[in-house]
Design a protein around this motif. Sequence first.
Motif, PDB file in Angstrom:
ATOM      1  N   GLY A 238       0.854  -1.277  -0.390  1.00 24.63           N
ATOM      2  CA  GLY A 238       0.087  -0.031  -0.840  1.00 24.63           C
ATOM      3  C   GLY A 238       1.022   1.531   0.488  1.00 24.63           C
ATOM      4  N   GLU A 239       2.559   1.077   0.004  1.00 26.55           N
ATOM      5  CA  GLU A 239       2.860   2.190  -0.167  1.00 26.55           C
ATOM      6  C   GLU A 239       3.438   2.602  -1.549  1.00 26.55           C
ATOM      7  N   ILE A 240       3.308   3.554  -2.382  1.00 22.44           N
ATOM      8  CA  ILE A 240       3.807   3.463  -3.469  1.00 22.44           C
ATOM      9  C   ILE A 240       5.191   3.818  -3.302  1.00 22.44           C
ATOM     10  N   ARG A 241       6.137   4.523  -2.839  1.00 25.84           N
ATOM     11  CA  ARG A 241       7.246   4.674  -2.332  1.00 25.84           C
ATOM     12  C   ARG A 241       8.400   3.591  -2.103  1.00 25.84           C
ATOM     13  N   GLN A 242       7.146   2.124  -1.910  1.00 28.59           N
ATOM     14  CA  GLN A 242       7.961   0.798  -1.634  1.00 28.59           C
ATOM     15  C   GLN A 242       7.480   0.117  -3.067  1.00 28.59           C
ATOM     16  N   ALA A 243       8.526   0.507  -3.880  1.00 25.99           N
ATOM     17  CA  ALA A 243       7.974   0.212  -5.695  1.00 25.99           C
ATOM     18  C   ALA A 243       7.954  -1.614  -6.233  1.00 25.99           C
ATOM     19  N   ASP A 244       8.431  -2.368  -4.907  1.00 25.44           N
ATOM     20  CA  ASP A 244       8.998  -3.196  -5.986  1.00 25.44           C
ATOM     21  C   ASP A 244       7.977  -3.939  -7.721  1.00 25.44           C
ATOM     22  N   GLU A 245       7.206  -4.033  -7.198  1.00 27.20           N
ATOM     23  CA  GLU A 245       5.675  -4.526  -7.478  1.00 27.20           C
ATOM     24  C   GLU A 245       6.101  -2.896  -9.359  1.00 27.20           C
ATOM     25  N   LEU A 246       6.314  -1.713  -9.597  1.00 23.17           N
ATOM     26  CA  LEU A 246       6.666  -0.701 -10.204  1.00 23.17           C
ATOM     27  C   LEU A 246       7.598  -1.211 -11.506  1.00 23.17           C
ATOM     28  N   ARG A 247       8.770  -1.476 -10.158  1.00 26.95           N
ATOM     29  CA  ARG A 247      10.340  -1.931 -11.041  1.00 26.95           C
ATOM     30  C   ARG A 247      10.173  -3.579 -11.551  1.00 26.95           C
ATOM     31  N   GLN A 248       9.405  -4.419 -11.381  1.00 26.73           N
ATOM     32  CA  GLN A 248       9.420  -5.585 -11.652  1.00 26.73           C
ATOM     33  C   GLN A 248       8.550  -4.839 -13.424  1.00 26.73           C
ATOM     34  N   PHE A 249       7.032  -4.671 -12.916  1.00 29.74           N
ATOM     35  CA  PHE A 249       7.034  -3.719 -14.287  1.00 29.74           C
ATOM     36  C   PHE A 249       7.996  -3.515 -15.458  1.00 29.74           C
ATOM     37  N   TRP A 250       8.389  -2.732 -14.669  1.00 30.09           N
ATOM     38  CA  TRP A 250       9.238  -1.471 -15.919  1.00 30.09           C
ATOM     39  C   TRP A 250       9.863  -2.366 -16.448  1.00 30.09           C
ATOM     40  N   LYS A 251      10.764  -3.597 -15.557  1.00 30.76           N
ATOM     41  CA  LYS A 251      12.009  -4.282 -16.539  1.00 30.76           C
ATOM     42  C   LYS A 251      11.014  -5.861 -17.388  1.00 30.76           C
ATOM     43  N   ALA A 252       9.989  -6.163 -17.089  1.00 28.24           N
ATOM     44  CA  ALA A 252       9.449  -7.157 -17.911  1.00 28.24           C
ATOM     45  C   ALA A 252       8.415  -6.793 -19.316  1.00 28.24           C
ATOM     46  N   THR A 253       7.858  -4.811 -18.926  1.00 28.85           N
ATOM     47  CA  THR A 253       7.543  -4.262 -20.620  1.00 28.85           C
ATOM     48  C   THR A 253       9.160  -4.306 -21.510  1.00 28.85           C
ATOM     49  N   GLY A 254       9.736  -4.031 -20.485  1.00 32.53           N
ATOM     50  CA  GLY A 254      11.248  -3.431 -21.416  1.00 32.53           C
ATOM     51  C   GLY A 254      11.749  -4.730 -22.484  1.00 32.53           C
ATOM     52  N   ILE A 255      11.418  -6.598 -21.378  1.00 35.62           N
ATOM     53  CA  ILE A 255      11.654  -7.261 -22.315  1.00 35.62           C
ATOM     54  C   ILE A 255      10.883  -7.617 -23.242  1.00 35.62           C
ATOM     55  N   MET A 256       9.702  -7.676 -23.071  1.00 34.88           N
ATOM     56  CA  MET A 256       8.521  -8.028 -24.334  1.00 34.88           C
ATOM     57  C   MET A 256       8.238  -6.862 -25.630  1.00 34.88           C
ATOM     58  N   GLY A 257       9.606  -6.101 -25.546  1.00 33.40           N
ATOM     59  CA  GLY A 257       9.789  -5.498 -26.747  1.00 33.40           C
ATOM     60  C   GLY A 257       7.944  -4.442 -27.337  1.00 33.40           C
ATOM     61  N   GLN A 258       8.522  -4.620 -28.615  1.00 26.35           N
ATOM     62  CA  GLN A 258       7.139  -3.480 -29.237  1.00 26.35           C
ATOM     63  C   GLN A 258       6.655  -4.945 -29.758  1.00 26.35           C
ATOM     64  N   PRO A 259       5.276  -4.562 -29.830  1.00 26.54           N
ATOM     65  CA  PRO A 259       4.235  -3.060 -30.035  1.00 26.54           C
ATOM     66  C   PRO A 259       4.448  -2.985 -28.244  1.00 26.54           C
ATOM     67  N   PHE A 260       3.877  -3.365 -27.384  1.00 23.29           N
ATOM     68  CA  PHE A 260       3.369  -3.754 -25.917  1.00 23.29           C
ATOM     69  C   PHE A 260       4.026  -3.278 -25.265  1.00 23.29           C
TER      70      PHE A 260
END
Length: 438
Positions: A238-260
């Motif tokens: 519940g704390e936005i600054r404890q951003a474990d999920e944001l970090r995972q999201f950004w890493k995973a979207t980098g692996i996905m590539g275009q267009p998604f």
Amino acid sequence: MTKRLTAAAVEKLKPTDKRQEIPDAGSDGLRLIIQPSGAKSWAMRFRRPDGTHAKLTLGSVDLSGREGTGTPVMGSPLTLKEARWLAAEVTRKRAAGVDFRKQVGETFPEVAKDFITDHKDRRRTWADIARMLGLDVEKDLSPIEGGLAERWRNKRIGEITSNDVHAVIQECINTGVPGTKAAPRKSDNRGRKMGDALGALFKWAARHRRDLIHVNPVVGVYRPAPPSQRQRVLNARGEIRQADELRQFWKATGIMGQPFGPLFRLLLLTGCRLSEIAKMTYSELSDDLSTLHLPGSRTKNGRPHVVYLSPLAREVLKSVTPVEGCPYVFSTKRRTRVSEGSKAKAQRTHVSGFSKAKAQLDGLMNIQDWRLHDLRRTAATGMAGLGVPPHIVEAALNHVSGAKAGVAGTYNVEAYMEERREALERWAAYVGGIAADR
């Protein structure tokens, strides 16, 4: 016995608890219709060339006592004399081969097509509603094979009952929308969307086709209630600054590539809705990629909106490889039939297939129970957590409830352009820091 009606009899006849249909011996096929509500109208009964029965509503009964002047117009209030004249005219034209069913549009697909045509410029979700009703938005609203419009192609709009509506809503919940591939699991959302689509259609028909429909069959029929309001954001505990999920999201979207991959990242950085980014065109972007200009036809509230693109968002956009000749930033190939009888060709259109892309993204992440729309809530919550005032967050997301609802929204027309830009840049800088493990 069929009797010749008189003007006095038409006026004196009273409604009962059932709908009455009284033939007029003075005219071939003419009937006086009396609804339980007391409403009276003129209609004709006859057989089509294929032998099927047909009903043609001529107009409501005119009890003003006036003398008819000029040529009677179908659909307007008619005296007995005018109704007989129109009935004779219909008989003559039918003998000449005129199909009156096509002219008045009383079948379900015809009325549904009129409804969608009337809403194209006024309702953002018209295409989704059309598909629920079984109309192909890419083929001039013709019936989809196996869809609802094809299933009810011979049903007059006034013949559809509450049982019909209930059955199709339950079908959507259990197996899927008619005309689409069978769904692997139940979904209340599908049933709710079908109920909403039929509800909007019959509400419109009750107002614009009063001669065809006297009882709304959707009223009182069960449809699943809207889901409870979600509070999910991508963070931890519940704390936005404890951003474990944001970090995972950004890493995973980098692996996905275009267009998604880039598309999903822009959803997080801008707080835009999925369709606003997925259908984004190069013409909507400024030359320096600093702003995205959304017309009112592409926003939920119908208001034009300028989205400020942070330096990080511009980097994401620059990473997308343009497709020559395609106006969409995020595109895909879709097989479409260009003309009747021709082979299907692969043509570029805006990106689709989000369910598969989301499943791929989930496979790259260790995050439970989240949806793409949660990225919009994450952006809003993140900006608030960074000290951005609520009214600036709402302005940045083109949201008109909350701080700018009601009277405040009526009188406060300030757009907060500079504050919106700063808010989205602060949010993007924070996300960039998470991505870089700062």
